[in-house]
Design a protein around this motif. Structure first.
Motif, short mmCIF file in Angstrom:
data_model
loop_
_atom_site.label_atom_id
_atom_site.label_comp_id
_atom_site.label_asym_id
_atom_site.label_seq_id
_atom_site.Cartn_x
_atom_site.Cartn_y
_atom_site.Cartn_z
N GLY A 286 13.48 28.15 54.76
CA GLY A 286 14.66 27.87 55.55
C GLY A 286 15.52 29.11 55.60
N PRO A 287 16.67 29.04 56.28
CA PRO A 287 17.52 30.22 56.41
C PRO A 287 18.28 30.57 55.13
CG PRO A 287 18.53 28.32 57.50
CD PRO A 287 17.15 27.89 57.08
N GLU A 288 18.30 29.68 54.14
CA GLU A 288 19.07 29.93 52.93
C GLU A 288 18.42 31.02 52.09
OE1 GLU A 288 17.74 26.97 53.67
OE2 GLU A 288 19.48 25.96 54.56
N VAL A 289 19.27 31.80 51.39
CA VAL A 289 18.79 32.84 50.48
C VAL A 289 19.56 32.72 49.17
CG1 VAL A 289 18.15 34.44 52.33
CG2 VAL A 289 20.45 34.56 51.33
N ARG A 290 19.02 33.35 48.14
CA ARG A 290 19.68 33.42 46.83
C ARG A 290 20.10 34.87 46.61
NH1 ARG A 290 16.82 31.62 41.17
NH2 ARG A 290 18.62 32.00 39.80
N ARG A 291 21.39 35.12 46.51
CA ARG A 291 21.92 36.48 46.49
C ARG A 291 22.11 37.00 45.07
NH1 ARG A 291 23.11 37.49 51.65
NH2 ARG A 291 23.51 35.69 53.01
N GLY A 292 22.15 38.35 44.96
CA GLY A 292 22.35 38.94 43.65
C GLY A 292 22.44 40.45 43.73
N LEU A 293 22.30 41.10 42.57
CA LEU A 293 22.38 42.56 42.46
C LEU A 293 21.11 43.10 41.82
CD1 LEU A 293 26.04 43.03 41.12
CD2 LEU A 293 25.21 43.44 43.46
N LEU A 294 20.69 44.26 42.31
CA LEU A 294 19.53 44.93 41.73
C LEU A 294 19.95 45.61 40.43
CD1 LEU A 294 16.52 45.68 42.37
CD2 LEU A 294 17.42 47.84 43.24
N VAL A 295 19.24 45.30 39.35
CA VAL A 295 19.52 45.91 38.05
C VAL A 295 18.73 47.20 37.89
CG1 VAL A 295 19.38 45.58 35.54
CG2 VAL A 295 20.05 43.67 37.03
N SER A 296 17.45 47.17 38.24
CA SER A 296 16.61 48.36 38.14
C SER A 296 15.44 48.23 39.10
CB SER A 296 16.09 48.56 36.71
OG SER A 296 15.23 47.49 36.34
N CYS A 297 14.82 49.38 39.40
CA CYS A 297 13.70 49.39 40.34
C CYS A 297 12.75 50.52 39.95
CB CYS A 297 14.22 49.59 41.76
SG CYS A 297 12.94 49.61 43.03
N ASP A 298 11.48 50.20 39.79
CA ASP A 298 10.45 51.18 39.45
C ASP A 298 9.39 51.16 40.55
OD1 ASP A 298 8.44 52.76 38.47
OD2 ASP A 298 8.26 51.73 36.54
N PRO A 299 9.50 52.07 41.54
CA PRO A 299 8.55 52.04 42.66
C PRO A 299 7.11 52.22 42.22
CG PRO A 299 10.45 53.42 43.18
CD PRO A 299 10.54 53.09 41.72
N ALA A 300 6.85 53.06 41.22
CA ALA A 300 5.48 53.32 40.80
C ALA A 300 4.80 52.05 40.30
CB ALA A 300 5.46 54.40 39.72
N ALA A 301 5.56 51.20 39.63
CA ALA A 301 5.00 49.97 39.07
C ALA A 301 5.20 48.77 40.00
CB ALA A 301 5.63 49.68 37.72
N ARG A 302 5.82 49.01 41.17
CA ARG A 302 6.15 47.92 42.09
C ARG A 302 6.94 46.83 41.36
NH1 ARG A 302 1.96 45.15 43.47
NH2 ARG A 302 0.51 46.04 41.98
N HIS A 303 7.90 47.26 40.56
CA HIS A 303 8.63 46.35 39.68
C HIS A 303 10.12 46.46 39.95
CE1 HIS A 303 10.43 45.00 35.80
NE2 HIS A 303 9.44 44.15 35.82
N ALA A 304 10.80 45.32 39.95
CA ALA A 304 12.25 45.29 40.13
C ALA A 304 12.83 44.22 39.24
CB ALA A 304 12.61 45.03 41.59
N VAL A 305 14.05 44.46 38.78
CA VAL A 305 14.80 43.48 38.01
C VAL A 305 16.08 43.17 38.77
CG1 VAL A 305 15.97 42.96 35.84
CG2 VAL A 305 13.86 44.32 35.83
N VAL A 306 16.35 41.89 38.98
CA VAL A 306 17.54 41.49 39.73
C VAL A 306 18.29 40.43 38.94
CG1 VAL A 306 16.54 42.03 41.99
CG2 VAL A 306 16.24 39.76 41.03
N ARG A 307 19.62 40.43 39.11
CA ARG A 307 20.45 39.37 38.55
C ARG A 307 20.97 38.54 39.71
NH1 ARG A 307 22.08 38.05 33.85
NH2 ARG A 307 21.42 40.01 32.89
#
Length: 326
Positions: A286-307
């Motif tokens: 649906g159009p709803e989303v869950r919003r937050g902030l990016l804590v960290s991002c590691d492009p090489a590992a395709r990894h992200a941490v979000v709050r």
């Protein structure tokens, strides 16, 4: 432009009441009269559809009308039930030429394809399979049919809302082993390849089969996010495409670990964004989303941490919005 002999497949639109994507999707369907021989709706076109006339609402009817237009234009329309659609066989010969839970398509582009929604892919999810069997059983479907329209829709909506938080341990990762087993199943039954949806991730896989040639498996993404479909030409190789107006195609979550509003995500491709970037997670339901902030991002590992702010649990197949490809 493609030849009129193509087969086009779309899945996981998840249309609901007052849905802003209803008219764009109906326009997409009507446009297929120009370039498509077979239009396949591969399940979960609606967030919920109980099939009976009294449970069929205006957004269902808009899609049914678009499918009738396609049939009048000479396009064969195939509807394969998803895990959110029930008792739809009554629309065979009206809006659809064929209705089924899963089916083998006649040889197309030199291959015999097995088409299914994909909710039976994970055979390890025994509770989910049992629930699916129960909710589709004749007594349960019959009992729903006895309810007044308003009561039936209200009860079904409560069940639909509960599905996202049910049996989460089987919904937090997309594992290659499941595809390998599915390829072996296809080979054992003589299918050259398969097309499924359900996972909300775009994949094109060449899967080895012991004692047989590799099998090709295409996994359709949800339509709502990137408006992507699969086109199988009468001659030539299948390809994913975005016919008509397009949207950005944000990366899908392949694996997630979430606890107390902090989610560790493995993504389908590398992305780049600075810590503190405002992001959101969309389920494609649906159009709803869950919003937050990016804590960290590691492009090489395709990894992200979000709050993230409180909301429904994140699942594999959800999309991370607000980041760019690395």
């Amino acid at each position: 432009m493609s030849e009129r002999g193509d087969m086009v497949l779309v899945a996981d639109v998840h249309l609901g009441r007052d849905d802003p994507d209803l008219e764009p999707f109906c326009a997409f369907l009507r446009a297929r009269a120009r370039d498509t021989a077979v239009m396949v709706l591969l399940g979960d076109v609606f967030s919920l559809w109980l099939g009976r006339e009294k449970f069929t609402e205006s957004h269902h009817r808009a899609v049914l009308d678009a499918c009738r237009e396609l049939r009048r234009a000479g396009v064969r329309v195939v509807f394969i039930e998803g895990n959110r659609e029930f008792a739809t066989a009554r629309w065979r010969g009206d809006a659809f030429d064929e209705v089924d839970e899963a089916r083998a398509e006649a040889p197309w582009a030199g291959r015999t394809w097995y088409l299914a929604h994909g909710d039976l892919l994970n055979r390890e999810d025994r509770r989910g399979l049992l629930f699916r069997s129960l909710i589709r059983s004749r007594p349960v479907v019959g009992a729903f049919g006895l309810l007044p329209a308003r009561a039936g829709l209200a009860l079904a909506a409560r069940i639909e809302r509960s599905l996202r938080s049910r049996n989460l341990r089987h919904k937090t990762s997309i594992r290659r082993a499941r595809f390998d087993r599915y390829a072996a199943w296809l080979a054992a039954r003589g299918y050259d390849g398969g097309v499924i949806g359900h996972l909300h991730v775009e994949l094109e896989l060449e899967l080895p089969c012991p004692g047989a040639a590799p099998r090709r498996l295409y996994v359709l993404p949800d339509w709502r996010t990137g408006r992507r479909v699969l086109r199988i030409p009468a001659q030539g190789e299948p390809r994913f495409e975005s016919p008509g107006p397009t949207r950005p195609n944000p990366p899908a979550v392949i694996e997630v670990r979430e606890r107390a509003g902090r989610a560790e995500l493995t993504l389908e491709r590398a992305v780049g964004a600075a810590p503190g970037t405002r992001v959101a997670v969309s389920s494609g339901h649906g159009p709803e989303v869950r919003r937050g902030l990016l804590v960290s991002c590691d492009p090489a590992a395709r990894h992200a941490v979000v709050r993230l702010e409180p909301g429904p649990p994140i699942q594999a197949g959800d999309r991370l919005l607000g980041v760019d490809d690395a």
